[in-house]
Scaffold this motif. Structure first.
Motif, mmCIF file in Angstrom:
data_model
loop_
_atom_site.group_PDB
_atom_site.id
_atom_site.type_symbol
_atom_site.label_atom_id
_atom_site.label_comp_id
_atom_site.label_asym_id
_atom_site.label_seq_id
_atom_site.Cartn_x
_atom_site.Cartn_y
_atom_site.Cartn_z
ATOM 1 N N SER A 61 0.836 -1.183 -0.033
ATOM 2 C CA SER A 61 0.024 -0.128 -0.019
ATOM 3 C C SER A 61 0.946 1.160 -0.062
ATOM 4 O O SER A 61 0.354 2.282 -0.355
ATOM 5 N N SER A 62 1.879 1.155 0.639
ATOM 6 C CA SER A 62 3.010 2.179 0.649
ATOM 7 C C SER A 62 3.194 2.775 -0.891
ATOM 8 O O SER A 62 4.056 3.856 -1.008
ATOM 9 N N PHE A 63 3.096 1.959 -1.839
ATOM 10 C CA PHE A 63 3.445 2.314 -3.348
ATOM 11 C C PHE A 63 2.550 3.228 -3.859
ATOM 12 O O PHE A 63 3.015 3.932 -4.865
ATOM 13 N N GLU A 64 1.789 3.412 -3.398
ATOM 14 C CA GLU A 64 0.524 4.172 -4.182
ATOM 15 C C GLU A 64 0.727 5.781 -4.315
ATOM 16 O O GLU A 64 1.108 6.199 -5.532
ATOM 17 N N GLU A 65 1.576 6.183 -3.212
ATOM 18 C CA GLU A 65 2.117 7.674 -3.413
ATOM 19 C C GLU A 65 3.284 7.661 -4.336
ATOM 20 O O GLU A 65 3.594 8.636 -4.972
ATOM 21 N N ILE A 66 3.971 6.683 -4.254
ATOM 22 C CA ILE A 66 5.404 6.537 -5.050
ATOM 23 C C ILE A 66 4.814 6.406 -6.603
ATOM 24 O O ILE A 66 5.322 7.035 -7.543
ATOM 25 N N PHE A 67 3.718 5.572 -6.793
ATOM 26 C CA PHE A 67 3.326 5.436 -8.045
ATOM 27 C C PHE A 67 2.573 6.904 -8.760
ATOM 28 O O PHE A 67 3.028 7.153 -9.835
ATOM 29 N N TYR A 68 1.915 7.507 -7.784
ATOM 30 C CA TYR A 68 1.574 8.943 -8.532
ATOM 31 C C TYR A 68 2.522 9.864 -8.672
ATOM 32 O O TYR A 68 2.463 10.814 -9.810
ATOM 33 N N ARG A 69 3.774 9.711 -8.138
ATOM 34 C CA ARG A 69 4.973 10.828 -8.217
ATOM 35 C C ARG A 69 5.305 10.117 -9.630
ATOM 36 O O ARG A 69 5.955 11.081 -10.323
ATOM 37 N N ASP A 70 5.563 9.041 -9.647
ATOM 38 C CA ASP A 70 6.404 8.606 -10.658
ATOM 39 C C ASP A 70 5.498 8.511 -12.166
ATOM 40 O O ASP A 70 6.328 8.671 -13.319
ATOM 41 N N ILE A 71 4.269 8.348 -12.084
ATOM 42 C CA ILE A 71 3.495 8.350 -13.100
ATOM 43 C C ILE A 71 3.494 9.614 -13.787
ATOM 44 O O ILE A 71 3.082 9.900 -15.002
ATOM 45 N N SER A 72 3.467 10.624 -13.146
ATOM 46 C CA SER A 72 3.294 12.164 -13.691
ATOM 47 C C SER A 72 4.499 12.394 -14.627
ATOM 48 O O SER A 72 5.758 12.207 -14.214
#
Lengths: 278, 186
Positions: A61-72
């Protein structure tokens, strides 16, 4: 360079997983650039494959914020398209009626646009008259922008653009930032009237009574369906005669909502919300 | 006609070749032609105008989400990547440069190859880096037709040579042969 070669099927699988786990719908993003972005998330996080990415989304679940950062998509450079910013500065300068004016920067990415705006407002001497709201889905990105951070490898490009913006060879951006290690830091006093939204930004909702929305080179990542949705949100956020500033190769000409805007400057991508419309 | 589109990548030394192709192609050449060329990012105008002076076909820089039309030449705008997207529309992007290039020839070729598959013709011209090599390989992978400008004729052979290294190309042509080939397509 090697491409991960992600198939359409794999892309759809990722989109479905994100929708299930994060309740965010990426299915109306431009297909090719979204595929590139997934490829990028996989590379940055050393995941090697789409399956590993899907596993991570489902199980950490900690990956969610990382995902938003790296997908942008990272912002490219400060003062990108100097002539467009010059035109915008001219319009802002003529807006003498601007008390309690609000500017919104939705999906602000990595901050280049925000910093550019802050410098322009400062130089026009209207920083204290105008409230700027900066928002993004990625809270990690917002935190970085709040600290004024940018990569120093962009210094040269930023400065070259600024010189073109000022039309003056002796201009230099260096009075607006300091350097710490490999990170540039914009002077935080430029942000005295900025509000960095600490809520996640969604496509269907924005702040209201906005005089100007900066949305440069963001529509390009949406298909026409999602563009229409975002433009509707933008329309609803703008005050009557409020301005929309998009990228120079973007247009709302292919969208139904175009009739509710007036084209102010075709070359620089500036539109105005029509006064009399439902 | 078997093919549905032509995509051309070029960098240093390709400008004259492009001019010649555009000046001598049949007026009724039926396919869209995509040009992904390295260019100065701060110079917005001039390049397109210079090409359109000589081109027998209409040439333009597409806006994002513009519909692709036949019998038209499209030039990737400065400082954007240009993709051929689903639904027959262009998508532009400001993603980071690839091989120091935006537009990236590889990225344009990748998207076109995946859209047109074996109905695409990919051409790599003169240039000073290896951008386009992976892209042309992808055209080959999808069964498209691949052409490289003869390195011995190329002003700067690095790019054609890099493409030849990774792709088993259909043709290595001089400019005149490229034009004759395109004009002979049925």
């Amino acid at each position: 360079m090697s491409f991960l070669d992600i198939s359409i099927l794999d892309t759809k699988k990722v989109i479905r997983t994100i929708n299930d786990q994060y309740n965010v719908d990426y299915s109306d993003y431009s297909a090719t650039s979204f595929k590139q972005s997934i490829d990028n998330v996989i590379k940055i996080n050393n995941l090697d494959s789409v399956d590993n990415l899907i596993y991570k989304i489902q199980n950490e679940s900690s990956f969610e914020e990382i995902f938003y950062r790296d997908i942008s998509i990272p912002g490219t450079e400060m003062f990108r398209d100097p002539a467009a910013w010059r035109e915008l500065a001219k319009i802002l300068k003529e807006k003498t009626d601007c008390t309690n004016c609000r500017i919104w920067v939705p999906f602000c990415s990595t901050g280049e646009e925000t910093y550019t705006l802050a410098i322009i407002l400062k130089e026009l001497g209207i920083s204290d008259k105008i409230k700027v709201i900066v928002s993004n889905r990625s809270l990690l990105n917002i935190q970085k922008i709040k600290k004024g951070e940018f990569p120093i490898k962009q210094l040269e490009t930023n400065n070259a653009n600024y010189i073109r913006y000022k039309n003056n060879n002796s201009s230099n951006l260096d009075k607006y930032y300091s350097i710490e290690g490999s990170t540039g830091k914009i002077n935080l006093d430029l942000f005295s009237n900025f509000e960095f939204a600490d809520y996640a930004q969604y496509i269907d909702k924005g702040p209201t009574k906005i005089s100007l929305i900066l949305f440069r080179n963001k529509l390009i990542y949406y298909n026409l369906t999602l563009q229409e949705k975002m433009l509707e949100t933008i329309f609803n956020s703008l005050s009557p005669t409020g301005l929309l500033f998009i990228g120079i190769k973007e247009t709302i000409e292919f969208n139904v909502i175009k009739d509710r805007f007036v084209l102010v400057d075709k070359d620089e991508g500036i539109y105005r919300k029509k006064l009399n419309n439902n | 006609m078997k093919h549905k589109a032509v995509i051309i990548g070029g960098s240093a030394g390709s400008f004259q070749v492009i001019l010649e192709i555009l000046a001598n192609i049949n007026k009724d050449f039926p396919l869209p032609i995509f040009l992904s060329l390295h260019r100065l990012k701060h110079i917005r105008s001039g390049f397109l105008e210079a090409l359109s002076l000589k081109s027998v076909l209409p040439i333009k820089e597409p806006f994002d989400k513009e519909l692709i039309k036949s019998k038209t030449v499209y030039l990737a705008p400065a400082n954007y990547h240009m993709y051929i997207d689903s639904g027959g529309r262009f998508s532009l992007s400001t993603e980071p440069p690839v091989n120091h290039s935006r537009p990236s020839i590889d990225l344009s070729f990748f998207s076109a190859a995946s859209k047109y598959q074996n109905k695409l013709i990919g051409i790599i011209l003169s240039g000073a880096n290896k951008d386009g090599a992976e892209g042309l390989k992808q055209v080959e992978k999808f069964g498209g037709l691949t052409i490289v400008q003869d390195p011995s004729e190329s002003q700067i052979p690095t790019m054609p040579t890099a493409a030849l290294k990774v792709t088993n190309v259909d043709h290595t042509y001089r400019t005149k042969q490229i034009i004759d080939f395109l004009n002979s397509l049925r």
